[in-house]
Design a protein around this motif. Sequence first.
Motif, PDB file in Angstrom:
ATOM      1  N   HIS A 226       0.857  -1.200   0.000  1.00 17.40           N
ATOM      2  CA  HIS A 226       0.000   0.000   0.000  1.00 17.40           C
ATOM      3  C   HIS A 226       0.882   1.236   0.000  1.00 17.40           C
ATOM      4  O   HIS A 226       1.933   1.254   0.650  1.00 17.40           O
ATOM      5  CB  HIS A 226      -0.992  -0.014   1.171  1.00 17.40           C
ATOM      6  CG  HIS A 226      -0.444   0.300   2.532  1.00 17.40           C
ATOM      7  ND1 HIS A 226      -0.328   1.593   3.014  1.00 17.40           N
ATOM      8  CD2 HIS A 226       0.000  -0.498   3.529  1.00 17.40           C
ATOM      9  CE1 HIS A 226       0.150   1.549   4.257  1.00 17.40           C
ATOM     10  NE2 HIS A 226       0.370   0.299   4.588  1.00 17.40           N
ATOM     11  N   ASP A 238       5.786   2.927   7.098  1.00 21.03           N
ATOM     12  CA  ASP A 238       4.419   2.492   6.783  1.00 21.03           C
ATOM     13  C   ASP A 238       3.783   3.436   5.758  1.00 21.03           C
ATOM     14  O   ASP A 238       3.140   4.383   6.136  1.00 21.03           O
ATOM     15  CB  ASP A 238       3.584   2.462   8.077  1.00 21.03           C
ATOM     16  CG  ASP A 238       2.220   1.851   7.881  1.00 21.03           C
ATOM     17  OD1 ASP A 238       1.973   1.259   6.820  1.00 21.03           O
ATOM     18  OD2 ASP A 238       1.387   1.984   8.793  1.00 21.03           O
ATOM     19  N   ASN A 239       3.922   3.252   4.458  1.00 22.04           N
ATOM     20  CA  ASN A 239       4.567   2.115   3.866  1.00 22.04           C
ATOM     21  C   ASN A 239       5.300   2.535   2.593  1.00 22.04           C
ATOM     22  O   ASN A 239       5.189   1.900   1.552  1.00 22.04           O
ATOM     23  CB  ASN A 239       3.525   1.013   3.584  1.00 22.04           C
ATOM     24  CG  ASN A 239       4.154  -0.246   3.058  1.00 22.04           C
ATOM     25  OD1 ASN A 239       5.280  -0.579   3.388  1.00 22.04           O
ATOM     26  ND2 ASN A 239       3.455  -0.933   2.174  1.00 22.04           N
ATOM     27  N   GLU A 270      -5.563   1.757   1.965  1.00 18.38           N
ATOM     28  CA  GLU A 270      -5.358   0.643   2.920  1.00 18.38           C
ATOM     29  C   GLU A 270      -5.642   1.099   4.336  1.00 18.38           C
ATOM     30  O   GLU A 270      -6.295   0.411   5.124  1.00 18.38           O
ATOM     31  CB  GLU A 270      -3.909   0.132   2.805  1.00 18.38           C
ATOM     32  CG  GLU A 270      -3.632  -1.172   3.556  1.00 18.38           C
ATOM     33  CD  GLU A 270      -3.120  -1.007   4.979  1.00 18.38           C
ATOM     34  OE1 GLU A 270      -2.943  -2.014   5.659  1.00 18.38           O
ATOM     35  OE2 GLU A 270      -2.909   0.141   5.421  1.00 18.38           O
ATOM     36  N   GLU A 271      -5.133   2.281   4.656  1.00 22.19           N
ATOM     37  CA  GLU A 271      -5.226   2.776   6.033  1.00 22.19           C
ATOM     38  C   GLU A 271      -6.674   3.071   6.448  1.00 22.19           C
ATOM     39  O   GLU A 271      -6.964   3.173   7.625  1.00 22.19           O
ATOM     40  CB  GLU A 271      -4.367   4.042   6.200  1.00 22.19           C
ATOM     41  CG  GLU A 271      -2.882   3.837   5.937  1.00 22.19           C
ATOM     42  CD  GLU A 271      -2.178   3.038   7.037  1.00 22.19           C
ATOM     43  OE1 GLU A 271      -2.865   2.516   7.937  1.00 22.19           O
ATOM     44  OE2 GLU A 271      -0.938   2.949   6.980  1.00 22.19           O
ATOM     45  N   ASP A 298       4.729  -4.798   3.719  1.00 28.18           N
ATOM     46  CA  ASP A 298       4.227  -3.690   4.535  1.00 28.18           C
ATOM     47  C   ASP A 298       5.123  -3.520   5.764  1.00 28.18           C
ATOM     48  O   ASP A 298       5.215  -4.425   6.589  1.00 28.18           O
ATOM     49  CB  ASP A 298       2.772  -3.993   4.943  1.00 28.18           C
ATOM     50  CG  ASP A 298       2.045  -2.764   5.484  1.00 28.18           C
ATOM     51  OD1 ASP A 298       2.687  -1.712   5.625  1.00 28.18           O
ATOM     52  OD2 ASP A 298       0.834  -2.883   5.752  1.00 28.18           O
ATOM     53  N   MET A 299       5.749  -2.368   5.854  1.00 31.63           N
ATOM     54  CA  MET A 299       6.673  -2.044   6.954  1.00 31.63           C
ATOM     55  C   MET A 299       7.920  -2.934   6.885  1.00 31.63           C
ATOM     56  O   MET A 299       8.140  -3.785   7.737  1.00 31.63           O
ATOM     57  CB  MET A 299       5.956  -2.140   8.307  1.00 31.63           C
ATOM     58  CG  MET A 299       4.697  -1.288   8.324  1.00 31.63           C
ATOM     59  SD  MET A 299       3.838  -1.226   9.901  1.00 31.63           S
ATOM     60  CE  MET A 299       4.810  -0.026  10.767  1.00 31.63           C
TER      61      MET A 299
END
Length: 393
Positions: A226, A238-239, A270-271, A298-299
């Motif tokens: 994302h 992130d991210n 996404e968030e 992710d991350m």
Amino acid sequence: MQRLLARGLVLMGTMILAWAGAFTSARMNADLTALLSQGPRVAGTPAGRAAGDYLAAELKKVGYTVEFQPFSYSRTRDQGSNLKVGDKDIPVNALSGSPAGRLEAPLVVVMGIGRAEDYIGLNARGAIVVVRRGGIPFLEKARQAATVGALGMVVVNNTSGNIRGTFGGGGPIPGVTVSQEEGQALLGQSGTKAVLDVRTVSEEVQARNVIARRGTGNPQAIVGAHYDSVVGAPGANDNASGTVTVLELARDLAHSPISQRVWFVWFDGEEDGLWGSRKFVAANPDLVRGLRAMLNLDMVGIDVLGKLGMGGDAQLFGLAQQSADLEQVSLQDLGANEGGSDHVPFAQAGVPVLFFTWGLDANYHQPGDKIADLALMAQAGRVARGVLERVVQ
Ligand code: BES
Ligand code: ZN
């Protein structure tokens, strides 16, 4: 002797090519800088749009066909919410998706995180419940609270400071989070009258997934990340970390037959509740049915776990282990159900998924999320490449 020399030269040449070709820090650093320069890439904002445009331009440079998948959804914006206990005004963040409302009611402190059993023997009817963060999603906490007749919910953060959380959809009752520091005092104030003022307004978000492909026909695998971030956080780890790693992987594979069978997708929204991945899965049922793998990064820019964490399908994990051994990266198996990110809608549709992360860092969803380590990103990218080499035919 001459043959040996020639072989040596070829080997050196290959090494130089490999070194210059894949996961170069200068290029990845330029990507990170470009993405972070616009401020938080909140879905539907100019910064979010600029990030999508940047990805599309970079992908076109190396020969990909790029498409935007536009979609819309509604989201709430917090215009400044407040909890008043006695004379004291306590700043709170409305959970995204929370209904607006002003409630005057007594606080009822729940011993625990707000599961059904935490309400046994407790009368929370007509109250504003105070629960601790963690264990179950905010939406689940609010549903339990609403079931026993609570009118509002205050969630006390379990790390220093406050966060911006989300119901991931519409919540049943007004819900807010409070910092751990302010929340500590609330945990001793059952019965105290309070006023909870939640000032959310709803807005329509126009978001876009970015899709890059080379071949014709449906892909065998999808690699995704994302690219949106939350309000108030630069979103380096992130991210932007996953975004840039997938971009560099796409560049690296641009001249490999593998890229004929893989789609690279950067998810938006996404968030706000995995909107981009849910929309992608809903819009492409046949494609999704045929997938052998969905890899989600992710991350991947800060090492919290001490190992590269990987969750999802056990068979894919085995392939990742082979790839990681060659790349000399240690893996940590996160099991099947880890992480709220864009692999989830694919997993729910029956696709074998693999979720890559170095873990949740202290600056998660905070203004301090400004740093991502290129070497860690490259390691995650190389392991992902190894999985694709083993999955795609
Ligand atoms: N990047 C996180 C997910 C994550 C958590 C990755 C831990 C790696 C380690 C993601 O952007 C996020 O914040 N997800 C939300 C849920 C989502 C549905 C809004 C979360 O985990 O609370
Ligand atoms: Zn994320």
